[in-house]
Scaffold this motif. Structure first.
Motif, mmCIF file in Angstrom:
data_model
loop_
_atom_site.group_PDB
_atom_site.id
_atom_site.type_symbol
_atom_site.label_atom_id
_atom_site.label_comp_id
_atom_site.label_asym_id
_atom_site.label_seq_id
_atom_site.Cartn_x
_atom_site.Cartn_y
_atom_site.Cartn_z
ATOM 1 N N ASP A 42 1.096 -1.264 -0.233
ATOM 2 C CA ASP A 42 0.206 0.157 -0.203
ATOM 3 C C ASP A 42 0.996 1.145 -0.537
ATOM 4 N N LYS A 43 2.156 1.559 0.993
ATOM 5 C CA LYS A 43 2.718 2.366 0.707
ATOM 6 C C LYS A 43 4.031 2.048 -0.139
ATOM 7 N N ILE A 44 4.517 2.936 -0.315
ATOM 8 C CA ILE A 44 6.120 2.456 -1.018
ATOM 9 C C ILE A 44 6.555 3.712 -0.640
ATOM 10 N N GLY A 45 8.137 3.625 -0.461
ATOM 11 C CA GLY A 45 9.008 4.561 -0.084
ATOM 12 C C GLY A 45 9.269 6.002 -1.386
ATOM 13 N N LYS A 46 10.051 6.294 -1.183
ATOM 14 C CA LYS A 46 10.510 7.416 -2.536
ATOM 15 C C LYS A 46 11.438 7.353 -3.397
ATOM 16 N N ASN A 47 12.160 5.995 -2.774
ATOM 17 C CA ASN A 47 13.369 6.078 -3.080
ATOM 18 C C ASN A 47 13.158 4.421 -3.685
ATOM 19 N N VAL A 48 11.822 4.168 -4.109
ATOM 20 C CA VAL A 48 11.597 2.776 -4.592
ATOM 21 C C VAL A 48 11.108 3.175 -5.881
ATOM 22 N N THR A 49 11.595 2.250 -6.976
ATOM 23 C CA THR A 49 10.589 2.579 -8.297
ATOM 24 C C THR A 49 9.768 1.736 -8.831
ATOM 25 N N MET A 50 8.223 0.910 -9.268
ATOM 26 C CA MET A 50 7.452 -0.374 -8.858
ATOM 27 C C MET A 50 7.991 -0.198 -10.782
ATOM 28 N N ILE A 51 8.322 -1.134 -11.192
ATOM 29 C CA ILE A 51 8.273 -1.794 -12.183
ATOM 30 C C ILE A 51 7.305 -2.028 -12.981
ATOM 31 N N ASP A 52 6.269 -2.482 -13.765
ATOM 32 C CA ASP A 52 5.525 -3.272 -13.706
ATOM 33 C C ASP A 52 5.423 -3.876 -15.764
ATOM 34 N N ALA A 53 6.538 -5.073 -14.860
ATOM 35 C CA ALA A 53 6.855 -6.475 -16.197
ATOM 36 C C ALA A 53 7.222 -7.784 -15.310
ATOM 37 N N ASP A 54 6.853 -8.427 -16.389
ATOM 38 C CA ASP A 54 7.246 -9.806 -15.510
ATOM 39 C C ASP A 54 8.482 -10.009 -15.088
ATOM 40 N N PRO A 55 8.740 -10.429 -13.918
ATOM 41 C CA PRO A 55 9.672 -10.450 -13.036
ATOM 42 C C PRO A 55 10.173 -12.357 -13.803
#
Length: 83
Positions: A42-55
């Motif tokens: 729910d909460k993500i830090g400022k230095n975390v980038t989410m990449i919506d891709a198949d890992p």
């Protein structure tokens, strides 16, 4: 600053990402690759980038790794075969 890649999938990965967001090293930047909505906390830090891709996709990961040099890669997957 170190760039850290996290390949994530499942409930354990969600807790790991939330923990990294709270207890992170300020100089690091975290890139999280996941494709399911239940993996994203729910909460993500400022230095975390989410990449919506198949890992688990080699072609998508190679494209991500061409753009950025990573110091460390964490693999946090629920399914052992995916890891």
């Amino acid at each position: 600053m170190k760039n850290i890649l996290i390949l994530a999938s499942g409930r354990i990965a969600k807790h790991f990402i939330a923990w990294v967001s709270k207890n992170r090293v300020a100089e690091n930047h975290y890139y999280v690759t996941c494709y399911t909505a239940d993996t994203k906390p729910d909460k993500i830090g400022k230095n975390v980038t989410m990449i919506d891709a198949d890992p688990t996709s080699f072609s998508k990961l190679s494209h991500i790794m061409e753009e950025t040099t990573f110091s460390v890669i964490f693999i946090v997957m629920e399914d052992l075969e995916d890891a």
